[in-house]
Motif scaffolding. Structure first.
Motif, PDB file in Angstrom:
ATOM      1  N   ASP A 156       0.125  -6.547  -8.201  1.00 59.82           N
ATOM      2  CA  ASP A 156      -0.518  -5.746  -7.163  1.00 59.82           C
ATOM      3  C   ASP A 156      -0.635  -6.550  -5.873  1.00 59.82           C
ATOM      4  O   ASP A 156      -0.202  -7.716  -5.798  1.00 59.82           O
ATOM      5  CB  ASP A 156      -1.883  -5.231  -7.633  1.00 59.82           C
ATOM      6  CG  ASP A 156      -2.882  -6.355  -7.933  1.00 59.82           C
ATOM      7  OD1 ASP A 156      -2.676  -7.489  -7.455  1.00 59.82           O
ATOM      8  OD2 ASP A 156      -3.877  -6.085  -8.633  1.00 59.82           O
ATOM      9  N   ALA A 157      -1.219  -5.951  -4.853  1.00 60.08           N
ATOM     10  CA  ALA A 157      -1.295  -6.597  -3.537  1.00 60.08           C
ATOM     11  C   ALA A 157      -2.074  -7.905  -3.577  1.00 60.08           C
ATOM     12  O   ALA A 157      -1.823  -8.807  -2.770  1.00 60.08           O
ATOM     13  CB  ALA A 157      -1.937  -5.636  -2.531  1.00 60.08           C
ATOM     14  N   LYS A 206       2.451 -12.920   3.178  1.00 61.55           N
ATOM     15  CA  LYS A 206       3.305 -11.773   2.833  1.00 61.55           C
ATOM     16  C   LYS A 206       4.784 -12.160   2.883  1.00 61.55           C
ATOM     17  O   LYS A 206       5.638 -11.376   3.299  1.00 61.55           O
ATOM     18  CB  LYS A 206       3.054 -10.588   3.776  1.00 61.55           C
ATOM     19  CG  LYS A 206       1.620 -10.118   3.820  1.00 61.55           C
ATOM     20  CD  LYS A 206       1.448  -8.987   4.822  1.00 61.55           C
ATOM     21  CE  LYS A 206      -0.011  -8.599   4.989  1.00 61.55           C
ATOM     22  NZ  LYS A 206      -0.196  -7.524   5.998  1.00 61.55           N
ATOM     23  N   SER A 207       5.058 -13.392   2.483  1.00 62.40           N
ATOM     24  CA  SER A 207       6.430 -13.897   2.508  1.00 62.40           C
ATOM     25  C   SER A 207       6.957 -14.077   1.094  1.00 62.40           C
ATOM     26  O   SER A 207       6.195 -14.037   0.124  1.00 62.40           O
ATOM     27  CB  SER A 207       6.498 -15.230   3.261  1.00 62.40           C
ATOM     28  OG  SER A 207       5.613 -16.170   2.680  1.00 62.40           O
ATOM     29  N   ALA A 230       9.123 -10.945  -4.088  1.00 59.72           N
ATOM     30  CA  ALA A 230       9.146 -10.441  -2.713  1.00 59.72           C
ATOM     31  C   ALA A 230       8.141  -9.305  -2.598  1.00 59.72           C
ATOM     32  O   ALA A 230       7.945  -8.543  -3.548  1.00 59.72           O
ATOM     33  CB  ALA A 230      10.544  -9.947  -2.339  1.00 59.72           C
ATOM     34  N   PRO A 231       7.482  -9.191  -1.435  1.00 55.54           N
ATOM     35  CA  PRO A 231       6.496  -8.119  -1.264  1.00 55.54           C
ATOM     36  C   PRO A 231       7.176  -6.796  -0.893  1.00 55.54           C
ATOM     37  O   PRO A 231       8.175  -6.774  -0.182  1.00 55.54           O
ATOM     38  CB  PRO A 231       5.638  -8.631  -0.108  1.00 55.54           C
ATOM     39  CG  PRO A 231       6.598  -9.452   0.721  1.00 55.54           C
ATOM     40  CD  PRO A 231       7.540 -10.087  -0.269  1.00 55.54           C
ATOM     41  N   GLU A 235       4.236   1.246   5.405  1.00 53.57           N
ATOM     42  CA  GLU A 235       4.593   1.424   6.821  1.00 53.57           C
ATOM     43  C   GLU A 235       3.644   0.686   7.755  1.00 53.57           C
ATOM     44  O   GLU A 235       4.035   0.254   8.836  1.00 53.57           O
ATOM     45  CB  GLU A 235       4.621   2.914   7.167  1.00 53.57           C
ATOM     46  CG  GLU A 235       5.765   3.676   6.503  1.00 53.57           C
ATOM     47  CD  GLU A 235       5.816   5.123   6.944  1.00 53.57           C
ATOM     48  OE1 GLU A 235       4.951   5.519   7.770  1.00 53.57           O
ATOM     49  OE2 GLU A 235       6.688   5.868   6.479  1.00 53.57           O
ATOM     50  N   ASN A 236       2.383   0.535   7.340  1.00 56.62           N
ATOM     51  CA  ASN A 236       1.408  -0.149   8.208  1.00 56.62           C
ATOM     52  C   ASN A 236       1.446  -1.662   8.055  1.00 56.62           C
ATOM     53  O   ASN A 236       0.636  -2.376   8.635  1.00 56.62           O
ATOM     54  CB  ASN A 236      -0.006   0.365   7.920  1.00 56.62           C
ATOM     55  CG  ASN A 236      -0.450   0.096   6.478  1.00 56.62           C
ATOM     56  OD1 ASN A 236       0.267  -0.548   5.719  1.00 56.62           O
ATOM     57  ND2 ASN A 236      -1.619   0.591   6.124  1.00 56.62           N
ATOM     58  N   GLY A 237       2.399  -2.158   7.259  1.00 53.92           N
ATOM     59  CA  GLY A 237       2.539  -3.599   7.088  1.00 53.92           C
ATOM     60  C   GLY A 237       1.766  -4.182   5.927  1.00 53.92           C
ATOM     61  O   GLY A 237       1.920  -5.367   5.607  1.00 53.92           O
ATOM     62  N   ALA A 238       0.926  -3.366   5.280  1.00 49.43           N
ATOM     63  CA  ALA A 238       0.169  -3.850   4.128  1.00 49.43           C
ATOM     64  C   ALA A 238       1.089  -3.958   2.915  1.00 49.43           C
ATOM     65  O   ALA A 238       2.095  -3.255   2.813  1.00 49.43           O
ATOM     66  CB  ALA A 238      -1.000  -2.908   3.832  1.00 49.43           C
ATOM     67  N   VAL A 239       0.728  -4.844   1.999  1.00 48.48           N
ATOM     68  CA  VAL A 239       1.524  -5.018   0.779  1.00 48.48           C
ATOM     69  C   VAL A 239       1.158  -3.947  -0.238  1.00 48.48           C
ATOM     70  O   VAL A 239      -0.021  -3.780  -0.580  1.00 48.48           O
ATOM     71  CB  VAL A 239       1.296  -6.413   0.169  1.00 48.48           C
ATOM     72  CG1 VAL A 239       2.042  -6.532  -1.165  1.00 48.48           C
ATOM     73  CG2 VAL A 239       1.757  -7.496   1.124  1.00 48.48           C
TER      74      VAL A 239
END
Length: 340
Positions: A156-157, A206-207, A230-231, A235-239
């Motif tokens: 998960d994130a 987030k790399s 890899a994440p 669309e909003n850049g969140a993982v």
């Protein structure tokens, strides 16, 4: 005052709804055995409205052979008042295949005898094609997981492990015991700090994540693994989640450096396996390496290396390695391949 639609307005409204919903309406009168189709129904069949007399036989002729009911089945279903809801494939006169979903209702008289059936036909081709594409992607993914002989996992994130593919198959253990953050207990004590730092840094930035570490085996020994992840971003850049793979690199880490100087020759079985890892056809490999398809097929027929020097092996191996395959030539045992 209540406004009502006149016949002309109702017809235009139906036409509008059919066009927007990719739908068509049909009916069958059991008293007269006459069928009626709306303009939208004709168009779903790929026919000009009014071009032919509506009949169930016409629909059957246009159905994909695998979707046709057995003789008399339609009459039995209708006479018993059973639902006609189903999905079927229609082959239009231009050869185009469409997936259609039928929803209908049988109307009965006071005695319970069917007198009429009303139905609506919906074009669900895009949904079916999307579902088939997802199934194909999942099948390719499962095949890749099996071919790599590695663990494929998702987190998960926050970095907590949600699932590990192949864990039960390769280790004979239930993966539930190491989900969440419990997986770190399997990492060799000397490698834990570096593993946690690498994973934490990847989560924070987030790399992509990459780490080599030793992992405890069911027999109590440790083997070197290379873990990468890899994440997957929203669309909003969140993982949204992380997708990773952990591959066994024990042989690479422990083979004597002197073995790198040994003469190694790619075998036919390695060539076949490498194509399988990449899901390449013979033609695709031929184009990538500049080697004829007939030569590739000839080499793949040999489980071991060719009897003499084979000039085609070098470009073939180079093309496969460039595409992400690693060839393994252990001091003992059979040569192998794995994703790089």
């Amino acid at each position: 005052m209540v406004a009502t639609l006149n016949h002309s307005s109702a017809k235009e409204t139906l036409k509008f709804l059919e066009k927007k919903a990719s739908a068509g309406v049909w009916s069958l009168d059991f008293t007269t055995q006459q069928m009626a189709w709306s303009d939208g129904f004709y168009e779903l069949l790929g026919l000009a409205p009014g071009s032919i007399e509506p009949s169930y036989e016409t629909i059957v002729q246009m159905m994909h052979p695998d979707d046709r009911r057995s003789s008399g089945e339609f009459d039995r279903i209708v006479n018993e008042g059973l639902p006609l809801d189903r999905e079927l494939r229609i082959i239009q006169p231009n050869g185009k295949l469409r997936w259609l979903s039928n929803r209908s209702e049988v109307h009965l008289d006071k005695s319970g005898k069917p007198v009429r059936v009303l139905g609506v036909l919906l074009d669900v081709t895009s949904q079916r094609e999307a579902a088939l594409a997802r199934d194909a992607a999942e099948s390719r993914f499962r095949a890749l997981v099996s071919a790599t002989n590695a663990f494929v996992w998702t987190a998960d994130a926050e970095g907590k492990i949600l699932d590990i593919r192949n864990w039960r198959e390769l280790r004979g253990e239930n993966p539930a015991a190491i989900l969440g953050s419990r997986w770190i207990d399997l990492v060799h004590p000397e490698d834990r700090a570096g593993t946690v730092k690498s994973w934490s840094d990847a989560l924070a930035t987030k790399s992509n994540y990459q780490c080599e570490h030793r992992v405890l085996q069911p027999d109590g020994s440790y083997r070197w693994m290379l873990s990468r992840a890899a994440p997957i971003l929203l669309e909003n850049g969140a993982v949204r989640e992380w997708v990773g793979i952990s591959a066994d690199i024990q042989d690479r880490k422990v083979w004597p450096a002197a073995d790198a100087s040994r003469e190694t020759v790619m075998t036919g079985s390695q060539l076949r396996a490498a194509r399988g890892v990449l899901n390449w056809s013979v033609r695709e490999l031929s184009q990538a390496a500049g080697v004829s398809s007939s030569t590739i097929r000839r080499l793949e027929e040999m489980d071991g290396p060719p009897p003499g020097r084979e000039q085609a092996l070098a470009p073939l191996q180079a093309a496969l390695e460039a595409a992400g395959v690693e060839f393994l030539f252990p001091p003992t045992g059979k040569p192998g391949v794995r994703p790089r």
